[in-house]
Design a protein around this motif. Sequence first.
Motif, short mmCIF file in Angstrom:
data_model
loop_
_atom_site.label_atom_id
_atom_site.label_comp_id
_atom_site.label_asym_id
_atom_site.label_seq_id
_atom_site.Cartn_x
_atom_site.Cartn_y
_atom_site.Cartn_z
N SER A 88 -1.85 -1.96 -2.42
CA SER A 88 -1.82 -3.00 -3.44
C SER A 88 -0.57 -3.85 -3.27
O SER A 88 0.49 -3.34 -2.92
CB SER A 88 -1.85 -2.36 -4.82
OG SER A 88 -1.46 -3.28 -5.79
N LEU A 90 1.27 -4.77 -5.45
CA LEU A 90 2.24 -4.30 -6.42
C LEU A 90 2.86 -2.96 -6.01
O LEU A 90 3.67 -2.42 -6.72
CB LEU A 90 1.59 -4.15 -7.80
CG LEU A 90 1.01 -5.45 -8.37
CD1 LEU A 90 0.32 -5.16 -9.69
CD2 LEU A 90 2.11 -6.48 -8.55
N MET A 91 2.44 -2.44 -4.87
CA MET A 91 2.96 -1.16 -4.38
C MET A 91 4.03 -1.43 -3.33
O MET A 91 3.96 -2.40 -2.59
CB MET A 91 1.85 -0.32 -3.75
CG MET A 91 0.78 0.11 -4.73
SD MET A 91 1.37 1.18 -6.02
CE MET A 91 1.70 2.65 -5.11
N ARG A 103 5.46 5.86 -1.48
CA ARG A 103 4.74 4.69 -2.00
C ARG A 103 4.85 4.75 -3.51
O ARG A 103 4.56 5.77 -4.12
CB ARG A 103 3.28 4.74 -1.57
CG ARG A 103 3.11 4.45 -0.12
CD ARG A 103 1.64 4.30 0.22
NE ARG A 103 1.52 4.47 1.65
CZ ARG A 103 1.05 5.55 2.25
NH1 ARG A 103 0.61 6.55 1.54
NH2 ARG A 103 1.00 5.64 3.55
N PHE A 104 5.27 3.66 -4.10
CA PHE A 104 5.45 3.63 -5.54
C PHE A 104 5.21 2.23 -6.06
O PHE A 104 5.25 1.26 -5.32
CB PHE A 104 6.86 4.13 -5.93
CG PHE A 104 7.97 3.47 -5.17
CD1 PHE A 104 8.54 2.30 -5.62
CD2 PHE A 104 8.42 4.03 -3.98
CE1 PHE A 104 9.56 1.69 -4.90
CE2 PHE A 104 9.44 3.42 -3.25
CZ PHE A 104 10.01 2.25 -3.71
N ASP A 105 4.95 2.16 -7.36
CA ASP A 105 4.72 0.90 -8.03
C ASP A 105 6.03 0.11 -8.09
O ASP A 105 7.10 0.69 -8.25
CB ASP A 105 4.19 1.16 -9.44
CG ASP A 105 3.85 -0.12 -10.15
OD1 ASP A 105 4.64 -0.53 -11.00
OD2 ASP A 105 2.80 -0.70 -9.82
N CYS A 106 5.95 -1.19 -7.95
CA CYS A 106 7.16 -2.01 -7.94
C CYS A 106 7.90 -2.00 -9.27
O CYS A 106 9.07 -2.34 -9.34
CB CYS A 106 6.85 -3.44 -7.51
SG CYS A 106 5.80 -4.32 -8.68
N GLY A 107 7.25 -1.52 -10.34
CA GLY A 107 7.90 -1.49 -11.64
C GLY A 107 8.58 -0.17 -11.95
O GLY A 107 8.97 0.07 -13.08
N ILE A 108 8.77 0.69 -10.95
CA ILE A 108 9.38 2.01 -11.19
C ILE A 108 10.83 1.85 -11.64
O ILE A 108 11.54 0.96 -11.20
CB ILE A 108 9.29 2.89 -9.92
CG1 ILE A 108 9.68 4.34 -10.24
CG2 ILE A 108 10.15 2.33 -8.81
CD1 ILE A 108 9.40 5.30 -9.11
#
Length: 123
Positions: A88, A90-91, A103-108
């Motif tokens: 994604s 956003l990832m 791999r992590f969400d950009c909002g972490i």
Amino acid sequence: MEILGRERRRRWSNGERLEIVAAVGVNGETLGRVARRYDVSRSQIYQWRHQFRKRGLLPAPAEPTFLPVDIGAPMLSAEPVPEDRVVSPLMVELCLAQGRRLRFDCGIDAAALTRLIRSVEAA
């Protein structure tokens, strides 16, 4: 190293054990390569590292270093991304030492990301 008796059991001094454990990660050396070089099993190195950490003889892992990232530039990859592995927009994928990837969400949260990186690097 000392070889004793008929069973040829090796005895490593604490200094030798620390040298072997400390060799992992130096100039990109993997645990497997260090184990082969010293003719020790990988599990033995893990056990020594755990014992030394418990006794406080190993330095704490270095703080993670965050580098500036230009997200406007296209990422050129040497390996093709399989079609079934769609990431994604956003990832974020972070490549760590020894081929590990996160791999992590950009909002972490930054603190949560720091804890995650520390735990992965310590494993």
